[in-house]
Design an enzyme around this catalytic site. Structure first.
Site, mmCIF file in Angstrom:
data_model
loop_
_atom_site.group_PDB
_atom_site.id
_atom_site.type_symbol
_atom_site.label_atom_id
_atom_site.label_comp_id
_atom_site.label_asym_id
_atom_site.label_seq_id
_atom_site.Cartn_x
_atom_site.Cartn_y
_atom_site.Cartn_z
ATOM 1 N N GLY A 22 1.248 1.153 1.068
ATOM 2 C CA GLY A 22 2.121 1.700 2.108
ATOM 3 C C GLY A 22 2.278 3.186 1.912
ATOM 4 N N GLY A 23 3.355 3.722 2.468
ATOM 5 C CA GLY A 23 3.586 5.155 2.380
ATOM 6 C C GLY A 23 3.787 5.622 0.947
ATOM 7 N N PHE A 24 4.415 4.785 0.117
ATOM 8 C CA PHE A 24 4.757 5.203 -1.238
ATOM 9 C C PHE A 24 4.008 4.446 -2.314
ATOM 10 C CE2 PHE A 24 8.908 5.256 1.153
ATOM 11 C CZ PHE A 24 8.920 6.617 1.358
ATOM 12 N N ALA A 25 3.545 3.264 -1.970
ATOM 13 C CA ALA A 25 3.144 2.362 -3.049
ATOM 14 C C ALA A 25 1.795 1.706 -2.837
ATOM 15 C CB ALA A 25 4.203 1.275 -3.164
ATOM 16 N N LYS A 26 1.271 1.224 -3.962
ATOM 17 C CA LYS A 26 0.094 0.363 -3.945
ATOM 18 C C LYS A 26 0.613 -0.995 -4.409
ATOM 19 C CE LYS A 26 -3.994 1.949 -5.581
ATOM 20 N NZ LYS A 26 -4.930 2.312 -6.661
ATOM 21 N N LYS A 42 4.429 -3.987 -6.997
ATOM 22 C CA LYS A 42 4.463 -2.750 -6.214
ATOM 23 C C LYS A 42 4.464 -1.585 -7.193
ATOM 24 C CE LYS A 42 7.136 -0.638 -2.483
ATOM 25 N NZ LYS A 42 8.000 -0.873 -1.354
ATOM 26 N N ASP A 134 13.683 0.275 8.969
ATOM 27 C CA ASP A 134 12.230 0.370 9.117
ATOM 28 C C ASP A 134 11.655 -0.987 9.519
ATOM 29 O OD1 ASP A 134 9.799 1.619 9.186
ATOM 30 O OD2 ASP A 134 9.438 1.516 7.031
HETATM 31 P P1 ADP Z 1 5.644 1.104 0.946
HETATM 32 O O1 ADP Z 1 7.035 1.058 0.412
HETATM 33 O O2 ADP Z 1 4.777 2.107 0.258
HETATM 34 O O3 ADP Z 1 5.609 1.248 2.446
HETATM 35 P P2 ADP Z 1 5.354 -1.739 1.146
HETATM 36 O O4 ADP Z 1 6.481 -2.327 0.395
HETATM 37 O O5 ADP Z 1 5.507 -1.681 2.633
HETATM 38 O O6 ADP Z 1 4.973 -0.302 0.575
HETATM 39 O O7 ADP Z 1 4.012 -2.531 0.788
HETATM 40 C C1 ADP Z 1 2.770 -2.149 1.311
HETATM 41 C C2 ADP Z 1 1.967 -3.367 1.714
HETATM 42 O O8 ADP Z 1 1.711 -4.178 0.551
HETATM 43 C C3 ADP Z 1 2.661 -4.291 2.680
HETATM 44 O O9 ADP Z 1 2.520 -3.879 4.019
HETATM 45 C C4 ADP Z 1 1.984 -5.610 2.394
HETATM 46 O O10 ADP Z 1 0.732 -5.698 3.055
HETATM 47 C C5 ADP Z 1 1.748 -5.550 0.889
HETATM 48 N N1 ADP Z 1 2.876 -6.200 0.196
HETATM 49 C C6 ADP Z 1 4.045 -5.632 -0.121
HETATM 50 N N2 ADP Z 1 4.863 -6.515 -0.719
HETATM 51 C C7 ADP Z 1 4.184 -7.671 -0.797
HETATM 52 C C8 ADP Z 1 4.504 -8.988 -1.289
HETATM 53 N N3 ADP Z 1 5.685 -9.244 -1.815
HETATM 54 N N4 ADP Z 1 3.553 -9.951 -1.188
HETATM 55 C C9 ADP Z 1 2.348 -9.688 -0.629
HETATM 56 N N5 ADP Z 1 2.002 -8.471 -0.135
HETATM 57 C C10 ADP Z 1 2.897 -7.477 -0.217
#
Ligand code: ADP
Length: 671
Positions: A22-26, A42, A134
């Site tokens: 996502g924006g911040f994380a893998k 995360k 969000d």
């Molecule tokens: P960010 O905070 O950087 O936006 P997210 O928390 O939205 O990151 O996570 C990015 C992506 O990782 C999600 O859109 C999803 O596809 C995957 N993801 C996040 N959390 C989970 C989870 N608990 N189980 C499976 N996939 C996840």
């Protein structure tokens, strides 16, 4: 005090491939070693977070205070000097976004099932004083039972005076943002969430956004006007509800409380939406405490005390994962631990390699040899792999285990182990062939053998994907060089500050590369010894560096020996899969033709790619080489009907832009 490397993470978890970003994380798939449960990890780089670091803290604090059947559960937080790891409930069903686009749009009935869950989650979140801010289909994930879980609280807010207090920060995704938010006015978080839920409801029912434009200013104008077109398939009830939710004036907007028993929400149901938590925070389950005290050799009282501290450490994670097992009808069991050393991990590979590294650091070569002999003896012991809780058993089987008890209690389990061993039970599966090899090789195979998870099992069925050289191989060499490099000597004794800084930079870079390796599924088994390597790198360079390097080279040789021919990727043909929602059917029967057609289109669409067999790892880049989007396209064969299909998965980037790009690629490829 945060540690310097991923060692703590690897003590408690096995780490597999990236499942999203996502924006911040893998986000990577992981497995909690003690309970054997899958988790999502995360990973956030503090350096990259910069000014956004406080948001992560907000997210962590919010998730610690939320426990609801439709909110993704936080289990564990690990902080190092450079990274923050959040261990979360794993949602294998993917994003609601992908589900919608795969189906074009959802029926009103299916939308209602999902939307009741979304309203339930949000009513709970609001009741705890938080606004999510969000909401979008990318932040709703499907679990294994097809239930929704809300994720990503990075932008949430908890106004000090309660949710009725006004907020000022404009955040979230523009297409879902409420008019008052984009106008920079102060706003009430819960009211802004209701608007976003309206946009989300529209996306579910229609498969596209009510307000959309490439030009931000035009988009903002559309939102502030609040005018959108209702497609002909929407029922009068849906049109009315959408209109009530997407009211430009927040005071005219329907409230969450009104939504709970809104006629559209309750149509076909005999009750309003249930929003109370089925798993309230702080709930203590006696069976989980019993299992923890028996297996972790604590008194019941002290186990209870540790759990009640809710530190979001290994204790919290173990307790919550046991609870999750129980709630899914699985046995409340901790996996057996090897009586070797103080490490809480029960992965034999992990324990073995860590122990060996410690011995190497201390130049205890005889202990290493003894260790090798012991492991060889154990692994050649007939029936070793038939241990009932061995990792070779597919996890899928564990999941299906349901209420049926799949593992006998610990005491009986160890009995059955020795009994089988004494009876001389046969080796099973691939270990039969390994038995014909000399013991040091067998032992190394054992150490290098990656655990089987659902993902690993799937991968095992795939053709070899290493058709092209991947960056992993380069990283491997770099690490090899690092260990042997003469400039590494000196460790912390360096006096010259500029050289010291330079060396620190190099070390940081090396650690990053090493951590890439740690997480690389292809080198997963090696990750274990590298985890140990990250502690006291400098010291080892000075003393045991050479031994370590040669051990690495030795391991490399074995890996090379075990690596099947790189050419097999295409020769073995595409993977056979069942119909899934992220799969596009083609009208063709020749997978190579489909692959070639896609390959010829990608450059036209300015998409960079790396080919691994029938999988294309694609990405687009922005002006300064920044990766704006990453996704996979894989040519597969569908079981029934027997046709060629293309599996797609978004890894990074805006979902709607991804949708349009992939649709464009697949339609231009005329498959
Ligand atoms: P960010 O905070 O950087 O936006 P997210 O928390 O939205 O990151 O996570 C990015 C992506 O990782 C999600 O859109 C999803 O596809 C995957 N993801 C996040 N959390 C989970 C989870 N608990 N189980 C499976 N996939 C996840």
């Amino acid at each position: 005090m945060p540690m310097d490397s991923a060692a703590e993470l690897l003590t408690y978890y096995e780490v597999y491939e990236t499942i999203g970003s996502g924006g911040f994380a893998k986000v990577k798939l992981g497995r909690h070693i003690l309970t054997g449960e899958n988790v999502a990890i995360k990973i956030m780089e503090k350096k990259e977070l910069g000014e956004d670091l406080p948001r992560v803290k907000v997210e962590i604090e919010a998730m610690k205070s939320l426990s609801h059947q439709h909110v993704c559960r936080l289990y564990h937080v690990i902080e190092t000097n450079t990274k923050i790891y959040m261990i979360l409930e794993y949602c294998p069903g993917g994003e609601l976004f992908d589900y919608i686009i795969a189906k074009d749009r959802l029926s009103e009935e299916e939308t209602r099932v999902f939307f009741r869950q979304i309203v339930s989650a949000l009513a709970y979140v609001h009741s705890q004083g938080y606004a999510h801010r969000d909401l979008k289909p990318e932040n709703l994930l499907l679990d294994e039972d097809h239930n929704l879980k809300l994720i990503d609280f990075g932008l949430c807010a908890k106004p000090k005076g309660g949710l009725g207090y006004e907020l000022m920060t404009c955040c979230g995704s523009p297409a879902y943002a409420a008019p008052e938010l984009i106008q920079g006015k102060s706003y009430i978080g819960s009211e802004a969430d209701v608007w976003s839920m309206g946009v989300l409801l529209f996306a579910l029912l229609c498969g596209y956004l009510p307000f959309d434009d490439d030009n931000c200013m035009v988009l903002y104008r559309k939102i502030t006007r609040g005018t959108y077109n209702n497609p002909h398939w929407l029922s009068p009830g849906s049109i009315l509800l959408l209109n009530q939710m997407m009211q430009v004036d927040p005071k005219h907007r329907v409230t969450i409380k009104q939504l709970l028993d809104h006629p559209w929400m309750t149509s076909g149901y005999d009750s309003p939406v249930e929003w109370h938590s089925k798993q309230p925070l702080g709930y203590i389950d006696e069976d989980c405490i019993t299992e923890m005290s028996v297996n972790l050799k604590n008194s019941r009282q002290s186990s209870l005390q540790l759990v009640n501290e809710w530190k979001y450490d290994q204790t919290t994670a173990t307790y919550l994962l046991l609870l999750s097992k129980k709630q899914r009808g699985k046995p409340v069991r901790i996996r057996p631990q090897l009586p070797v050393c103080d490490v809480i991990s029960c992965s034999p590979q992990h324990l073995g390699v860590q122990f060996m590294l410690r011995c190497l650091e201390k130049r205890l070569y005889s202990s290493v040899m003894m260790m090798l002999r012991t492991v060889a003896m154990i692994t050649t012991c007939p029936g070793f792999r038939s241990h009932p809780n061995k990792r070779e058993r597919p996890v899928r089987q564990l999941k299906r285990g349901g209420i049926k008890r799949t593992t006998p209690p610990l005491r009986r389990r160890s009995q059955s182990h020795t009994t089988v061993a004494r009876r001389g039970g046969a080796w099973n599966g691939p270990m039969k062939t390994k038995r014909t090899l000399p013991w040091p090789i067998r032992m190394l195979i054992y150490l290098l053998c990656p655990p089987r998870t659902p993902v690993a099992n799937r991968k095992a069925n795939r053709p070899n994907k290493r058709v092209l050289t991947t960056p992993t191989h380069n990283n491997t060499n770099k690490v090899g060089n690092r260990v042997d490099t003469p400039q590494g000597g000196g460790g912390s004794t360096c006096k010259d500050p500029s050289r010291k800084r330079q060396r620190e930079r190099v070390e940081r870079k090396e650690e990053e590369e090493m951590e890439e390796l740690i997480f690389s599924p292809e080198r997963r088994s090696r990750s274990l010894d590298l985890a140990g390597a990250s502690r006291g790198t400098a010291a080892r360079r000075g003393r045991g560096g050479k031994v370590f390097g040669s051990l690495e080279r030795g391991l490399d040789k074995v890996i090379t020996m075990l690596t099947p021919s790189k050419r097999r990727g295409l020769r073995d043909g595409p993977r056979r899969i069942k119909a899934q929602y992220n799969v596009t059917l083609t009208s063709q029967t020749n997978p190579d033709q489909v692959l070639n057609q896609i390959l010829s289109i990608l450059p036209e669409k300015h998409v960079d790619f790396a080919q691994k067999g029938y999988t294309l790892k694609c990405r687009t880049q922005g002006d300064f080489g920044k990766v704006t989007m990453a996704f996979e396209l894989e040519v597969c064969l569908l079981h029934r009907p027997e046709v060629v299909c293309v599996r797609r998965q978004r890894l990074k980037g805006d979902s709607w832009v991804y949708k349009h790009l992939v649709e464009d690629i697949l339609s231009t490829s005329s498959i």
